[in-house]
Design an enzyme around this catalytic site. Sequence first.
Site, PDB file in Angstrom:
ATOM      1  N   ASP A 185       0.839  -1.183   0.000  1.00  0.00           N
ATOM      2  CA  ASP A 185       0.000   0.000   0.000  1.00  0.00           C
ATOM      3  C   ASP A 185       0.890   1.254   0.000  1.00  0.00           C
ATOM      4  O   ASP A 185       1.874   1.293  -0.749  1.00  0.00           O
ATOM      5  CB  ASP A 185      -0.963  -0.041   1.194  1.00  0.00           C
ATOM      6  CG  ASP A 185      -2.161   0.881   1.021  1.00  0.00           C
ATOM      7  OD1 ASP A 185      -3.151   0.449   0.410  1.00  0.00           O
ATOM      8  OD2 ASP A 185      -2.089   2.039   1.479  1.00  0.00           O
ATOM      9  N   TYR A 317      -3.724  11.241   0.549  1.00  0.00           N
ATOM     10  CA  TYR A 317      -4.124  11.040  -0.839  1.00  0.00           C
ATOM     11  C   TYR A 317      -4.019  12.332  -1.654  1.00  0.00           C
ATOM     12  O   TYR A 317      -3.686  12.293  -2.842  1.00  0.00           O
ATOM     13  CB  TYR A 317      -5.560  10.487  -0.894  1.00  0.00           C
ATOM     14  CG  TYR A 317      -5.611   9.039  -0.500  1.00  0.00           C
ATOM     15  CD1 TYR A 317      -5.608   8.034  -1.455  1.00  0.00           C
ATOM     16  CD2 TYR A 317      -5.624   8.663   0.846  1.00  0.00           C
ATOM     17  CE1 TYR A 317      -5.621   6.697  -1.090  1.00  0.00           C
ATOM     18  CE2 TYR A 317      -5.634   7.334   1.223  1.00  0.00           C
ATOM     19  CZ  TYR A 317      -5.634   6.358   0.253  1.00  0.00           C
ATOM     20  OH  TYR A 317      -5.622   5.027   0.619  1.00  0.00           O
ATOM     21  N   HIS A 375      -4.285  -8.112   0.169  1.00  0.00           N
ATOM     22  CA  HIS A 375      -3.583  -6.847   0.353  1.00  0.00           C
ATOM     23  C   HIS A 375      -2.834  -6.754   1.684  1.00  0.00           C
ATOM     24  O   HIS A 375      -1.958  -5.926   1.835  1.00  0.00           O
ATOM     25  CB  HIS A 375      -4.615  -5.719   0.256  1.00  0.00           C
ATOM     26  CG  HIS A 375      -4.032  -4.349   0.138  1.00  0.00           C
ATOM     27  ND1 HIS A 375      -3.284  -3.940  -0.945  1.00  0.00           N
ATOM     28  CD2 HIS A 375      -4.112  -3.267   0.965  1.00  0.00           C
ATOM     29  CE1 HIS A 375      -2.927  -2.678  -0.791  1.00  0.00           C
ATOM     30  NE2 HIS A 375      -3.416  -2.250   0.367  1.00  0.00           N
TER      31      HIS A 375
END
Length: 412
Positions: A185, A317, A375
């Site tokens: 990630d 982000y 993930h």
Amino acid sequence: MTDNSQPKPFKIAVGEDTLDWINQRVQSARVIPDVQQPEGKEWADGIPSSVVSKLVEYWKASYDWRKVEAKLNATYEMFTLDIAEGDDVINLHFVHHRSDRPGAIPLLFAHGWPGNFTEVEKLLSLTAPEDPTQQAFHIVAPSIPGFVFSSAPKAPGFNVPKIGEVYHKLMLKLGYTKYIGQGGDWGSFILRSIALAHPESCVGIHLNMIMALPPSPLKNPVTLLWLVLRWFTPEEKKRLGRMQWWMSDESGYSRIQGTKPQTISIGLADSPVGMLAWIREKLEALITPGYKWDDEQVITWVMFYLVAGNSWHARIYKEAIPALRVQVLDKRISDKVAFGASCFPYDVGYVPVWWAKATIAKNVVLWKEHDKGGHFPSVECAEVLKADIWEFVASLSKDTQKILKGQAGAKL
């Protein structure tokens, strides 16, 4: 005067006022009804109300933060350290488990969103493997600035390379002038930025989420031709298809957090059940179908984002994505840094090895494609990930292994 230039032992102790507020909001939570979805499509519009209701009832009746807090404090050796980066000073929270084994290797573990430092728990046994002939590691697992117990940057612009600089300075402060990294990630991008900026120190990175730009027509015309002609194996098509599905159908959260992080953070931080729904929905799509998340673990992960009390879980982000191409993705890691990858079929970042060699790293020493896992491999299939880490280290040159094993580190 407190000396914040040296690591300070840290214990989690969330204030009673904060806990009382969270508990009151949970007790008075309202879960709205869902529409009747067809069988197999229950998650089509987001997290089903039935799933939220079950978690809320568990939170109300059974979840005990103080017991969780005590368990966390007993499990992890945690510290904080002030680290300056630009105009900011980050009070960085990190786990540091030193091995007693001679020749242990420093391993920097980097988490992402919606994860946290506890993803490293099942890797802590790497400090003292049951097999005494297996390589041991010193484990360092920081919390991203603004996540959990790391303080938040005070101004915009704290991007992936700046996070990487904070992590690199931490490793040097701990006495690890040579180290390797492992992560997925956001952690995968953070480690790539460190490898690009500090190949003399970060001599190897092993990632479990791989993302890349198309190959250059000037530098890699043959590789680009393979891509254009879609010369993929059936398995490669399947994994690339899953990544495309994630980008098209599941990345709305990224657009929201990447454009209006403050707005969404105010709403989520003010609603424990809202934060629960936001995080639990993503956890569902990121693992092997049929994997069961533990209710206590899910709520604890949510608690971490609530007690942080800032917008950086979303703001990363906006700060990172616009510049990620120029700062990380457009650059190829030099042959001074060994690169390894573990590709899991239910992860959401993937390119084939031939693509990675052309665009990500020159010195790919390990590439593993597994048939199970998602993930969060350190949570879902830790033994597989540990085996890959050992294999990655064994793939390093003898000289690199010798240098890494000579890192004594600081005694805390």
